[in-house]
Design a protein around this motif. Structure first.
Motif, short mmCIF file in Angstrom:
data_model
loop_
_atom_site.label_atom_id
_atom_site.label_comp_id
_atom_site.label_asym_id
_atom_site.label_seq_id
_atom_site.Cartn_x
_atom_site.Cartn_y
_atom_site.Cartn_z
N ALA A 196 26.39 14.73 11.69
CA ALA A 196 25.27 12.76 11.13
C ALA A 196 26.33 12.33 10.94
N GLU A 197 27.50 13.23 9.75
CA GLU A 197 28.64 11.87 8.88
C GLU A 197 29.18 11.49 9.90
N ALA A 198 29.84 12.07 11.20
CA ALA A 198 30.68 11.46 12.40
C ALA A 198 29.80 10.46 13.20
N ILE A 199 28.84 10.18 13.08
CA ILE A 199 27.70 9.06 13.82
C ILE A 199 27.85 8.52 12.80
N LEU A 218 30.06 6.54 20.61
CA LEU A 218 28.89 6.40 19.70
C LEU A 218 27.57 7.23 20.28
N ALA A 219 27.79 6.77 21.33
CA ALA A 219 27.10 6.83 22.67
C ALA A 219 26.52 8.46 23.20
N LEU A 220 28.19 9.02 23.07
CA LEU A 220 27.95 10.28 23.25
C LEU A 220 27.98 10.90 21.85
N MET A 221 28.08 10.68 21.69
CA MET A 221 27.42 11.81 19.97
C MET A 221 25.57 11.71 19.67
#
Length: 394
Positions: A196-199, A218-221
């Motif tokens: 979630a932090e990476a997103i 971002l889409a991949l995550m």
């Protein structure tokens, strides 16, 4: 005290100090001290010990200005106290007047600085979480399941490496994206959800820079994260994609990820994260495993292999070929690869199982389990081997 607000303000406050002349390490220390002070006094307002006497800064009306003022005072105090830093005395003589801070956003520069090529990947990830994520050393250590002292040393080494670095040239977006991708792949543990932090961090980057690969990541995550709740059973065991309960996938995240991806692809500047996201989107869009468009997935793997020339991509492509054209075709694609690749034996076992060679499949599953990088993966592969052996005994 609003912790989310503090974390969201951290990059811009740090960027202001760096722009005023503080080196990254000293500025980051000062910002951390300001955050600690905010946690202590924000519920009741600023106190004399916060260093805001007659500053006019109000943490309610101007939280960013409050943090900048406190952090800059902490930096100046450290500068005065450290004889080795007397070269910065010129900064002390001209302290900026308290008041509203400029609206300049230095977040993008900090992304590039934290992903500086002189840092190791692990150091870049830790520094990104500390400087951009606003996490404490203890939180980062808990997320990585290492002692706090170990993580503190890692962050200190990273800051020493960047000491004196003046970031005055365009940074490498690909390096920044690799760091964020590493953060996402760590998943979650402790009280910090790294996925979630990476997103969250990638969203901030997407807001700061108009780049199709940032959107692709971002889409991949989002597409991968949408399946998170179904990847493990209640007992912690792995659930493969084909067996996941698709009704529990997060449809809002899937829809957002696909929308972001389509806008990125429309710009016709294909990159590896967009290609990965396209594969994830095809999986997410299929109503069931049997309805997955494997032909399109193979085509996207071909694009991804062209972009990256990665043997791991070609290994995953062999699985897709096996689904699209049959296990024999998949085994042919697999034969062209080095059998020392991670998870090679697991892929070979799956394809041989689908091809009806159960004896070889069971042996390969057991071998793959022996090499598995995690306990959950090892147990899953052992169960596959045991299931095949049980079938052979009947």
């Amino acid at each position: 005290m609003n912790e989310a607000l503090l974390r969201s303000l951290t990059p811009s406050v740090l960027g202001i100090l760096v722009r005023r002349g503080a080196d990254f390490a000293a500025a980051e220390d000062a910002v951390q001290e300001a955050l600690v002070e905010a946690v202590r006094v924000w519920p009741v307002g600023p106190s004399p010990s916060s260093g805001l006497r007659s500053s006019g800064a109000d943490p309610i009306r101007d939280p960013k200005g409050w943090l900048v003022t406190v952090a800059w005072r902490r930096f100046l105090d450290a500068t005065r106290a450290d004889a080795a830093r007397r070269r910065r005395e010129g900064l002390v003589d001209e302290e900026p007047a308290p008041g509203p801070v400029p609206a300049v956003d230095d977040t993008l520069q900090l992304y590039f600085l934290c992903a500086h090529p002189s840092l190791t990947p692990s150091s870049a990830v830790a520094l990104t979480l500390r400087a951009l994520g606003g996490l404490t050393t203890r939180q980062i250590a808990q997320a990585y399941l290492v002692p706090e002292a170990t993580m503190a040393q890692r962050i200190s080494r990273a800051k020493r490496t960047l000491s004196g670095v003046r970031f005055d040239q365009p940074g490498d977006v690909a390096t920044v994206l690799r760091v964020l991708y590493l953060v996402f792949n760590e998943g979650y543990s402790g009280d910090v959800d790294l996925a979630a932090e990476a997103i969250r961090l990638t969203r901030r980057l997407a807001a700061a820079i108009d780049h199709p690969e940032v959107a692709g990541l971002l889409a991949l995550m989002l597409l991968h994260h949408a399946r998170r709740a179904t990847r493990t059973a209640p007992d912690g065991s792995l659930v493969p994609l084909a067996e996941q309960d698709r009704s529990r996938w997060n449809t809002e995240s899937i829809a957002e990820g696909i929308e972001i991806l389509q806008a990125a692809l429309a710009r016709d500047r294909l990159g590896e994260y967009q290609a990965q996201a396209a594969i994830a989107a095809l999986h997410a869009d299929a109503p069931s495993a049997d309805e997955t468009d494997w032909v399109q997935i193979v085509e996207w793997y071909d694009e991804l292999a062209r972009l990256t020339d990665s043997p791991v991509v070609r290994l995953n492509r062999a699985v897709a070929v096996g689904e699209a054209d049959g296990p024999c075709a998949g085994l042919t694609a697999l034969a062209a690869l080095n059998d020392s690749l991670p998870r090679y034996d697991a892929v070979a076992a799956y394809l041989h199982e689908r091809d009806g060679d159960l004896t070889r499949a069971a042996r390969l599953y057991a071998e793959a389990a022996r090499k598995a990088p995690s306990l959950a993966e090892r147990d899953y592969l052992m169960r596959r081997a045991a299931r095949i052996n049980a079938r052979g005994c009947r």
